[in-house]
Design an enzyme around this catalytic site. Structure first.
Site, short mmCIF file in Angstrom:
data_model
loop_
_atom_site.label_atom_id
_atom_site.label_comp_id
_atom_site.label_asym_id
_atom_site.label_seq_id
_atom_site.Cartn_x
_atom_site.Cartn_y
_atom_site.Cartn_z
N GLY A 1 19.63 -4.38 14.33
CA GLY A 1 19.52 -4.38 12.88
C GLY A 1 18.94 -3.09 12.34
O GLY A 1 17.89 -2.62 12.79
N GLY B 1 18.01 -2.55 9.11
CA GLY B 1 17.34 -2.76 7.82
C GLY B 1 15.95 -2.13 7.88
O GLY B 1 15.69 -1.26 8.71
N PHE B 2 15.07 -2.58 7.00
CA PHE B 2 13.74 -1.99 6.95
C PHE B 2 13.00 -2.14 8.29
O PHE B 2 12.39 -1.20 8.78
CB PHE B 2 12.92 -2.62 5.83
N GLY B 3 13.07 -3.33 8.89
CA GLY B 3 12.36 -3.57 10.15
C GLY B 3 12.84 -2.64 11.25
O GLY B 3 12.04 -1.96 11.91
N GLU C 1 16.73 -10.46 -11.68
CA GLU C 1 17.19 -9.10 -11.92
C GLU C 1 18.67 -9.06 -12.31
O GLU C 1 19.06 -8.38 -13.27
CB GLU C 1 16.96 -8.25 -10.66
N ASP D 1 12.79 -10.52 8.00
CA ASP D 1 13.11 -11.81 7.38
C ASP D 1 13.35 -12.91 8.41
O ASP D 1 13.12 -14.09 8.12
CB ASP D 1 14.38 -11.68 6.52
#
Lengths: 462, 462
Positions: A23, A25-27, A187, A327
């Site tokens: 992954g 993503g941020f992690g 949003e 997550d």
């Protein structure tokens, strides 16, 4: 850049300890960066080629920013980290004993990634709670493709309304329903009203875009429940002011081409149906399919939407060389936000670095430092909650902007985003309103033999 | 903005003369603008919602610019022209006697647009010369969807090569074939080499992106035949220098998933097959389907790829109130370039304006003023041919940039494009490299059950 070695393009013959990260993503990104210069070979596997800055995905969906402005190619982002190798592919399963991860290329062929340390940061996807058929009418908000599909649906809805002769026919096209009152739902709802009131306001003759109804459906008793009651109430006032119609305490119980049905959560279970040609789905997430294969191979159970429970040091129980972060991890009810993933990535990278350097496993527990959270509501209104700080309205909005610019990857994305924001604020227009139909062939014949359904969400042949 | 009138959203009840323009490309936009303030009601019909600046489409395809930077929403572009109404729909046919154009909405329903004057600026689409099956392997270069499909194919090809273990398996993924040696083909071929040599050069471990082979196939005896021999030769030298392998005097006679076949145009008719996983198609154009319906209704024949021959004043013979302009018109072998369309649009707008103002039909013949043409070859190399001026190399490149910025619609697009160009020149990176898979559902499961084919060009269910 090294020249290709015929028999090993994925580090199979290397002798240094191998770290595989699932992954980007941020992690995953923060874990990879923390491992820079550590004596390990890292492979970061992702299904896509870019790291997507998800907190601004809704701005891509509503025509403010381009795909490139809210994402960075993983290779570009990690080009300076010499011991990190990026691989495009989808994790399929692991052999926990042999320590090998199996992944598939996009042509269906598979390849293997042996690991000594495995970091799983595979994330969650939009959950339709057993109703995957909704996805064709109600795209989620997790990928760049979701954003482009939403952009297409929004723009086409106004166009369709403009071309219809009666108010009755136009009404469902000018009704936009958003399921889910978390940050993403709020949003999106706010942005649709802003799109209608500012960018589109003076461009139509038959319809008044400002008449666009935006319905926000939420199961809880207030929007943005992760913020305190006062901020949540401030957000609600702003939503009311910009004209978002909020419906609290209701579940969405049906979605079809032309309408959405809600059921009240109270004893009466009152059902209501709203005609709406555009439904957007932000109501919940579930683990990606790889999580089930992983849990199975490791002999652990999935909990809370498919998440995997971890030890205080973020390892999977009984597997000190496998970490789950972001997550997908379940620990002390930490929220699924970017900050938890970033800190988790840094923590695990640090553990591995110290294990390598010290020679003994580092089992330091993860300590999450809550730096606060922010949510955009509307032009000049955002929430910020950080430690003792509570901000809403204009001050919150300025802080929100500063925080998001700071965390965007790369100077070019920051500058481009700032520029687009400034232009939109000053001129009330949006630059990225171009829509695409999903592929060259349907673009070539977008009308000849496509139904509204396939325009709304085109689906490939299987 | 006027409030909706129930029975007429498309000007059916208006009493002023009605002008219908089919197509929002250069021809349609310039015609509409020329009619500003003239006592007519204009409806501009287009299949899409944006005017696409086609001369820069290849830069969107190769990750330099975003869709929004090379296009402008038609409504936004024409918001200041009060008597112009924009309608989203595809022209299906006309009743030449009753003077009504029939168009379809994207849900398949139809609507009618009565006209007193009809301007057809519907353009051409990519031609596969009886081999429409090539489109699944070889996207063209006419739409934003084409550009995104090409971007996906290019980026995925490098990723796929990186993940394969042997040089033999990698070779077809690192071979890029471009069919057609006109400006679009030359620009694409040059850009692919630049993408490989600059933006991607240091981001891979197993492959060296600079090894990417780019094959350019052209039927003529020199590339860029619309330029004079000297400029064409200069372009060829630049192509050679950046490493594009040009093959002249050959036809493409087959395209499949893994290769492309060419046949020499000489007497020997030698066939050759090249392994290439990426084939891009710029070899020829044909009239859009509406042209056949139009020709049929007007009792004229289509010539030269489906074009419609016009009188010196650009009207269709025998139909003084119907004009064909731009790429679709055939007159004195004028080329299918933006400048011809723009001047044609202005000319027809002027004829209609003078007809309305003078009370008698204005049949002034169209005089094309050749302002020259320009083509980008590579970093610091472009051609410019304008009247007595002939430029190539750096000077041509600077002029090329100035001209393209000047013609881009809107200050924001100009500024954004300049900024991206400057960043790319200075840093050798490209900002818009994000790829999408065509729709949310295939993005959700891009690997699980998709073949390479459907990733390359996803196709909707019919």
């Amino acid at each position: 850049m090294t020249t290709a070695q015929e028999s090993s393009s994925l580090g199979l013959q290397r002798s240094r300890p191998r770290v595989v990260i699932v992954g980007g993503g941020f992690g995953g990104i923060y874990a990879a960066r923390r491992l820079r210069g550590v004596d390990v070979d890292v492979t970061l596997l992702d299904r896509g080629t870019s790291h997507v800055f998800q907190p601004l995905l809704y701005q891509c969906a509503t025509g403010l920013l381009s795909e490139g402005e809210i994402s960075s190619p993983l290779r570009h982002l990690l080009r300076g980290v010499r011991n990190v190798h990026v691989a495009l592919g989808e994790a399929q399963g692991i052999d926990a004993v042999g320590r090998v991860l199996t992944a598939s290329r996009f042509d269906g062929s598979t390849f293997e990634l042996p690991y000594d340390y495995l970091i799983v940061a595979a994330g969650m996807r939009q959950a339709y709670h057993g109703h995957d058929e909704y996805i064709q009418w109600a795209p989620g908000m997790k990928t760049l493709d979701d954003a482009l599909a939403i952009r297409r649906k929004l723009i086409c809805a106004f166009e369709m309304a403009e071309s219809l002769p009666t108010a009755e026919e136009r009404r469902p096209w000018l009704t936009f329903a958003v399921a889910g009152g978390g940050p993403t739902g709020v949003e999106l709802a706010g942005q649709i009203r802003e799109l209608a009131m500012h960018a589109l306001a003076n461009e139509f003759q038959s319809i008044d875009p400002c008449e666009a109804r935006v319905l926000l459906f939420h199961g809880g008793d207030r929007v943005l429940q992760s913020f305190n009651r006062k901020l949540s109430a401030a957000a609600q006032r702003t939503l009311d002011k910009v004209g978002v119609e909020t419906h609290l305490g209701v579940h969405v119980t049906d979605v079809c081409e032309t309408s959405i049905e809600t059921t009240a959560k109270n004893a009466a279970r009152t059902k209501k149906r709203y005609g709406a040609r555009t439904v957007l789905w932000t109501a919940g997430v579930e683990a990606v399919p790889f999580a089930a294969a992983l849990a199975n191979a490791l002999g652990v159970k999935q909990i809370q939407g498919g998440r995997i429970a971890v030890e205080p040091d973020l390892t999977v129980p009984g597997h000190p060389n496998v970490w789950v972060i972001g997550d997908l991890m379940s620990l002390n009810d930490l929220p699924g936000v970017a900050e938890v993933a970033m800190q988790g990535g840094r923590h695990v990278g640090g553990c591995i670095a110290r294990t390598i350097e010290g020679g003994t496993p580092d089992r330091k527990p993860f300590k999450y430092r809550d730096l606060g959270s922010a949510a955009y509501i509307a032009r000049r209104h955002a929430l910020l909650q950080a430690g003792p700080i509570r901000m809403s309205g204009f001050l919150g909005w300025v802080s929100w902007g500063a925080i998001h610019i700071a965390f965007l990857a790369g100077y070019r994305n920051r500058f481009g985003t700032l520029l687009n924001w400034a232009v939109t604020l000053a001129s009330r227009t949006r630059r990225e309103r171009a829509i695409t139909y999903g592929d060259p062939e349907s673009a070539r014949q977008p009308y000849t033999d496509l139904t509204t359904e396939s325009i709304a969400v085109t689906r490939p042949e299987r």
